[in-house]
Design an enzyme around this catalytic site. Structure first.
Site, short mmCIF file in Angstrom:
data_model
loop_
_atom_site.label_atom_id
_atom_site.label_comp_id
_atom_site.label_asym_id
_atom_site.label_seq_id
_atom_site.Cartn_x
_atom_site.Cartn_y
_atom_site.Cartn_z
CE LYS A 202 -4.02 -2.41 2.28
NZ LYS A 202 -4.88 -2.03 3.33
CE1 TYR B 172 -9.02 -3.52 0.56
CE2 TYR B 172 -8.69 -1.41 -0.53
CZ TYR B 172 -8.34 -2.42 0.04
OH TYR B 172 -6.92 -2.59 0.55
CG ASN C 49 -3.53 -2.33 6.91
OD1 ASN C 49 -3.52 -2.10 5.89
ND2 ASN C 49 -4.63 -3.34 7.26
CG HIS D 71 -5.15 -6.17 -0.37
ND1 HIS D 71 -6.47 -6.33 -0.05
CD2 HIS D 71 -5.19 -7.17 -1.85
CE1 HIS D 71 -7.22 -7.13 -0.58
NE2 HIS D 71 -6.51 -7.56 -1.64
CD GLU E 297 -8.77 -8.98 -3.65
OE1 GLU E 297 -9.65 -8.81 -2.89
OE2 GLU E 297 -7.50 -9.28 -3.58
N1 LIG Z 1 -10.40 2.77 9.70
C1 LIG Z 1 -10.82 1.50 9.73
N2 LIG Z 1 -10.07 0.93 8.69
C2 LIG Z 1 -10.28 -0.46 8.75
C3 LIG Z 1 -10.96 -1.18 9.57
N3 LIG Z 1 -11.21 -2.60 9.10
C4 LIG Z 1 -10.45 -2.76 8.20
N4 LIG Z 1 -9.91 -1.35 7.73
C5 LIG Z 1 -9.11 -1.28 6.46
O1 LIG Z 1 -9.72 -1.71 5.27
C6 LIG Z 1 -8.79 -2.78 4.72
C7 LIG Z 1 -9.74 -4.01 4.42
O2 LIG Z 1 -10.28 -4.44 5.45
P1 LIG Z 1 -10.17 -6.14 5.47
O3 LIG Z 1 -10.55 -6.65 4.14
O4 LIG Z 1 -11.16 -6.31 6.36
O5 LIG Z 1 -8.86 -6.36 5.98
P2 LIG Z 1 -7.48 -7.18 5.61
O6 LIG Z 1 -8.15 -8.18 4.57
O7 LIG Z 1 -6.63 -7.69 6.74
O8 LIG Z 1 -6.86 -6.13 4.65
C8 LIG Z 1 -7.59 -3.37 6.01
O9 LIG Z 1 -6.71 -3.50 5.53
C9 LIG Z 1 -7.74 -1.80 6.79
O10 LIG Z 1 -6.67 -1.00 5.86
C10 LIG Z 1 -11.49 -0.47 10.54
O11 LIG Z 1 -12.47 -0.96 11.51
N5 LIG Z 1 -11.30 1.07 10.72
MG LIG Z 2 -9.53 -7.90 3.13
#
Ligand SMILES: Nc1nc2c(ncn2[C@@H]2O[C@H](COP(=O)(O)OP(=O)(O)O)[C@@H](O)[C@H]2O)c(=O)[nH]1
Ligand SMILES: [Mg+2]
Length: 138
Positions: free
Chosen positions: A11, A51, A114, A117, A128
């Site tokens: 990212k 997303y 973070n 991805h 994807e």
């Molecule tokens: N601000 C915020 N960002 C979030 C949260 N949950 C997820 N994200 C962001 O959205 C991205 C996609 O979420 P997810 O698919 O659930 O997580 P991943 O698959 O571990 O990347 C994550 O990598 C985070 O950067 C949240 O509760 N708050």
């Molecule tokens: Mg995810």
């Protein structure tokens, strides 16, 4: 043998902080193979499609703003159980609580920033990878 393909994105925070090499080093050291690799810029339409599952979440706007905020590095990563192996290397979503030894646990504290991805299932990986690399290998 169950070789899989998955999408890795370094990212914008990872690229800005000069951690692309560190992320790719860990992926390769683990035994996964980088089959395609490029620096790219994600526009809003692509971010919203990538997303789509999070469209109704309160953080969706912030997520799209962030992933479109700078260069990213995208990779097709291939190997035995590559989808789950990459997720294990990355660590859990929130870097504040991700264990040390994982990419997120070692390099960040903020959930939006973070670093990486990785596709969360073989089905997501196919979808994807097609978005970023077009039709091709599985
Ligand atoms: N601000 C915020 N960002 C979030 C949260 N949950 C997820 N994200 C962001 O959205 C991205 C996609 O979420 P997810 O698919 O659930 O997580 P991943 O698959 O571990 O990347 C994550 O990598 C985070 O950067 C949240 O509760 N708050
Ligand atoms: Mg995810």
């Amino acid at each position: 043998m169950a070789e899989e393909h998955t999408l890795l994105i370094v990212k914008p925070d990872g690229v800005r902080r000069g951690l692309t090499g560190e992320v790719l080093r860990r992926v390769e050291a683990k035994g996964l193979r980088i089959a395609e690799l490029r620096m790219d810029r994600v526009d809003r339409a692509l971010a919203e499609e990538q997303y789509a599952e999070h469209r109704d979440k309160p953080f969706f706007g912030e997520l799209v703003d962030f992933i479109t905020s700078g260069d990213v590095v995208v990779a097709r990563v291939v190997g035995e159980r590559a989808v789950s192996v990459l997720r294990t290397l990355m660590g859990p979503t929130d870097p504040a609580t991700a264990p040390p030894g994982t990419i997120r646990g070692d390099f960040g504290t903020v959930i939006t920033e973070n670093l990486v991805h990785g596709s969360d299932s073989p089905e997501s990986a196919r979808r994807e990878l097609e978005l970023f690399f077009g039709p091709g290998d599985p």
